[in-house]
Motif scaffolding. Structure first.
Motif, PDB file in Angstrom:
ATOM      1  N   ASN A  47       0.845  -1.183   0.000  1.00 57.95           N
ATOM      2  CA  ASN A  47       0.000   0.000   0.000  1.00 57.95           C
ATOM      3  C   ASN A  47       0.887   1.242   0.000  1.00 57.95           C
ATOM      4  N   TRP A  48       0.319   2.337  -0.366  1.00 57.09           N
ATOM      5  CA  TRP A  48       1.077   3.592  -0.409  1.00 57.09           C
ATOM      6  C   TRP A  48       1.656   3.914   0.966  1.00 57.09           C
ATOM      7  N   GLU A  49       2.802   4.589   0.956  1.00 55.23           N
ATOM      8  CA  GLU A  49       3.461   4.958   2.207  1.00 55.23           C
ATOM      9  C   GLU A  49       2.649   6.053   2.901  1.00 55.23           C
ATOM     10  N   HIS A  50       2.315   5.827   4.158  1.00 58.88           N
ATOM     11  CA  HIS A  50       1.475   6.769   4.878  1.00 58.88           C
ATOM     12  C   HIS A  50       1.968   6.890   6.314  1.00 58.88           C
ATOM     13  N   GLU A  51       1.406   7.846   7.053  1.00 59.52           N
ATOM     14  CA  GLU A  51       1.806   8.065   8.443  1.00 59.52           C
ATOM     15  C   GLU A  51       0.827   7.376   9.380  1.00 59.52           C
ATOM     16  N   VAL A  52       1.395   6.701  10.385  1.00 57.92           N
ATOM     17  CA  VAL A  52       0.569   6.055  11.402  1.00 57.92           C
ATOM     18  C   VAL A  52       1.085   6.465  12.774  1.00 57.92           C
ATOM     19  N   ILE A  53       0.201   6.389  13.766  1.00 62.21           N
ATOM     20  CA  ILE A  53       0.596   6.732  15.128  1.00 62.21           C
ATOM     21  C   ILE A  53       1.096   5.464  15.812  1.00 62.21           C
ATOM     22  N   ALA A  54       2.346   5.495  16.284  1.00 65.10           N
ATOM     23  CA  ALA A  54       2.949   4.370  16.997  1.00 65.10           C
ATOM     24  C   ALA A  54       3.343   4.885  18.383  1.00 65.10           C
ATOM     25  N   GLY A  55       2.496   4.609  19.373  1.00 62.07           N
ATOM     26  CA  GLY A  55       2.739   5.144  20.713  1.00 62.07           C
ATOM     27  C   GLY A  55       2.523   6.648  20.699  1.00 62.07           C
ATOM     28  N   ASP A  56       3.590   7.401  21.011  1.00 61.83           N
ATOM     29  CA  ASP A  56       3.476   8.862  20.989  1.00 61.83           C
ATOM     30  C   ASP A  56       4.157   9.473  19.768  1.00 61.83           C
ATOM     31  N   LYS A  57       4.511   8.631  18.783  1.00 67.55           N
ATOM     32  CA  LYS A  57       5.192   9.132  17.588  1.00 67.55           C
ATOM     33  C   LYS A  57       4.366   8.863  16.335  1.00 67.55           C
ATOM     34  N   ILE A  58       4.574   9.705  15.334  1.00 67.82           N
ATOM     35  CA  ILE A  58       3.999   9.474  14.018  1.00 67.82           C
ATOM     36  C   ILE A  58       5.124   8.980  13.108  1.00 67.82           C
ATOM     37  N   VAL A  59       4.926   7.785  12.546  1.00 71.26           N
ATOM     38  CA  VAL A  59       5.974   7.196  11.702  1.00 71.26           C
ATOM     39  C   VAL A  59       5.404   6.895  10.320  1.00 71.26           C
ATOM     40  N   LYS A  60       6.315   6.850   9.351  1.00 70.57           N
ATOM     41  CA  LYS A  60       5.906   6.474   7.998  1.00 70.57           C
ATOM     42  C   LYS A  60       5.785   4.960   7.935  1.00 70.57           C
ATOM     43  N   HIS A  61       4.765   4.487   7.265  1.00 71.39           N
ATOM     44  CA  HIS A  61       4.490   3.048   7.235  1.00 71.39           C
ATOM     45  C   HIS A  61       3.987   2.645   5.853  1.00 71.39           C
ATOM     46  N   GLU A  62       4.400   1.486   5.417  1.00 74.70           N
ATOM     47  CA  GLU A  62       3.898   0.918   4.165  1.00 74.70           C
ATOM     48  C   GLU A  62       3.596  -0.556   4.422  1.00 74.70           C
ATOM     49  N   ASP A  63       2.346  -0.965   4.135  1.00 72.90           N
ATOM     50  CA  ASP A  63       1.957  -2.360   4.348  1.00 72.90           C
ATOM     51  C   ASP A  63       2.490  -3.207   3.209  1.00 72.90           C
ATOM     52  N   ASN A  64       3.203  -4.269   3.532  1.00 69.58           N
ATOM     53  CA  ASN A  64       3.638  -5.256   2.543  1.00 69.58           C
ATOM     54  C   ASN A  64       2.953  -6.567   2.889  1.00 69.58           C
ATOM     55  N   VAL A  65       2.223  -7.113   1.940  1.00 70.71           N
ATOM     56  CA  VAL A  65       1.334  -8.240   2.204  1.00 70.71           C
ATOM     57  C   VAL A  65       1.643  -9.378   1.241  1.00 70.71           C
ATOM     58  N   THR A  66       1.681 -10.610   1.775  1.00 70.50           N
ATOM     59  CA  THR A  66       1.681 -11.803   0.925  1.00 70.50           C
ATOM     60  C   THR A  66       0.271 -12.376   0.987  1.00 70.50           C
ATOM     61  N   ALA A  67      -0.369 -12.452  -0.164  1.00 71.17           N
ATOM     62  CA  ALA A  67      -1.778 -12.838  -0.204  1.00 71.17           C
ATOM     63  C   ALA A  67      -1.943 -14.224  -0.796  1.00 71.17           C
ATOM     64  N   PHE A  68      -2.806 -15.000  -0.185  1.00 72.26           N
ATOM     65  CA  PHE A  68      -3.210 -16.294  -0.723  1.00 72.26           C
ATOM     66  C   PHE A  68      -4.654 -16.520  -0.318  1.00 72.26           C
ATOM     67  N   PRO A  69      -5.529 -16.826  -1.199  1.00 72.98           N
ATOM     68  CA  PRO A  69      -5.265 -17.174  -2.589  1.00 72.98           C
ATOM     69  C   PRO A  69      -5.347 -15.968  -3.525  1.00 72.98           C
ATOM     70  N   LEU A  70      -4.760 -16.127  -4.682  1.00 75.64           N
ATOM     71  CA  LEU A  70      -4.994 -15.251  -5.819  1.00 75.64           C
ATOM     72  C   LEU A  70      -5.919 -16.000  -6.763  1.00 75.64           C
ATOM     73  N   ILE A  71      -6.985 -15.349  -7.196  1.00 73.82           N
ATOM     74  CA  ILE A  71      -7.932 -15.963  -8.136  1.00 73.82           C
ATOM     75  C   ILE A  71      -7.990 -15.069  -9.369  1.00 73.82           C
ATOM     76  N   ARG A  72      -7.863 -15.671 -10.518  1.00 78.24           N
ATOM     77  CA  ARG A  72      -7.806 -14.921 -11.783  1.00 78.24           C
ATOM     78  C   ARG A  72      -8.745 -15.588 -12.775  1.00 78.24           C
ATOM     79  N   TYR A  73      -9.614 -14.796 -13.390  1.00 72.02           N
ATOM     80  CA  TYR A  73     -10.561 -15.355 -14.351  1.00 72.02           C
ATOM     81  C   TYR A  73     -10.801 -14.340 -15.456  1.00 72.02           C
ATOM     82  N   GLY A  74     -10.997 -14.824 -16.680  1.00 77.33           N
ATOM     83  CA  GLY A  74     -11.275 -13.894 -17.759  1.00 77.33           C
ATOM     84  C   GLY A  74     -11.443 -14.581 -19.095  1.00 77.33           C
TER      85      GLY A  74
END
Length: 197
Positions: A47-74
């Motif tokens: 996901n896009w890099e964004h700011e999140v609150i971690a305790g009393d600080k604001i830090v930059k964060h980017e979610d990196n995800v491994t997804a299963f399952p992937l389904i593809r149809y067409g």
């Protein structure tokens, strides 16, 4: 005797003339097919890099995800034995405490390089996509959810390319914008294994 020689000469000349004007021999070409395509696999997205609150600080964060399952149809509509029009939908799911869904539907094309049993291909498309992300608490557009413009590409190989049923393996990339804002975008890399039938 003269008449026989003239007749033979005429027949020989006629034979040579026919060989010279005969139509060139036609080469048999592979027929074109229309396929439904279905595939499963894995997705890796961020996901896009964004700011999140971690305790009393604001830090930059980017979610990196491994997804299963992937389904593809067409659908794949071959126009020639090398070129095709495609309409393909790809969906990634990450299920657990933090769940996410990433998907799109792209209309585009594909070029197949060879007419051999195993043939590499390259494709691209544009369309619409969406993302749902449980990491965010508030239902703010562009964060917990987004719907917007999407584009992507793929590279892979079709196996049994000369057949009306094919296997395929490929690697794809797609990106979904928040509306049309690609600064807030959700990108995905996909590994898929499928069948065209």
């Amino acid at each position: 005797m003269k008449k026989i020689l003239v007749l033979l000469s005429f027949l020989v000349l006629s034979a040579f003339a026919q060989n010279e004007t005969a139509a060139p021999e036609r080469v048999l070409q592979r027929p074109v097919y229309n396929f439904q395509t279905a595939a499963f696999g894995l997705g890796f997205w961020s996901n896009w890099e964004h700011e999140v609150i971690a305790g009393d600080k604001i830090v930059k964060h980017e979610d990196n995800v491994t997804a299963f399952p992937l389904i593809r149809y067409g659908h794949i509509w071959e126009m020639t034995s090398h070129g095709a029009i495609t309409a393909i939908s790809t969906w990634n799911f990450k299920i657990g405490d933090d769940w996410e869904v990433h998907g799109n539907m792209l209309l585009g094309g594909r070029y197949t390089f060879l007419e051999e049993m195993v043939s590499p291909f390259l494709g691209a498309g544009v369309g619409i996509g969406m993302q749902l992300d449980s990491h965010f608490e508030d239902w703010e557009f562009g964060e917990k959810y987004a719907i917007g413009m999407s584009f992507g590409g793929e590279v892979g190989a079709s196996i049994f390319h000369n057949s009306s049923v094919q296997l395929e393996v490929g690697f794809g990339f797609d990106i979904v914008a928040s509306g049309v804002d690609f600064k807030k975008s959700f990108s995905s890399f996909n590994l898929f294994f499928g069948i065209n039938y």
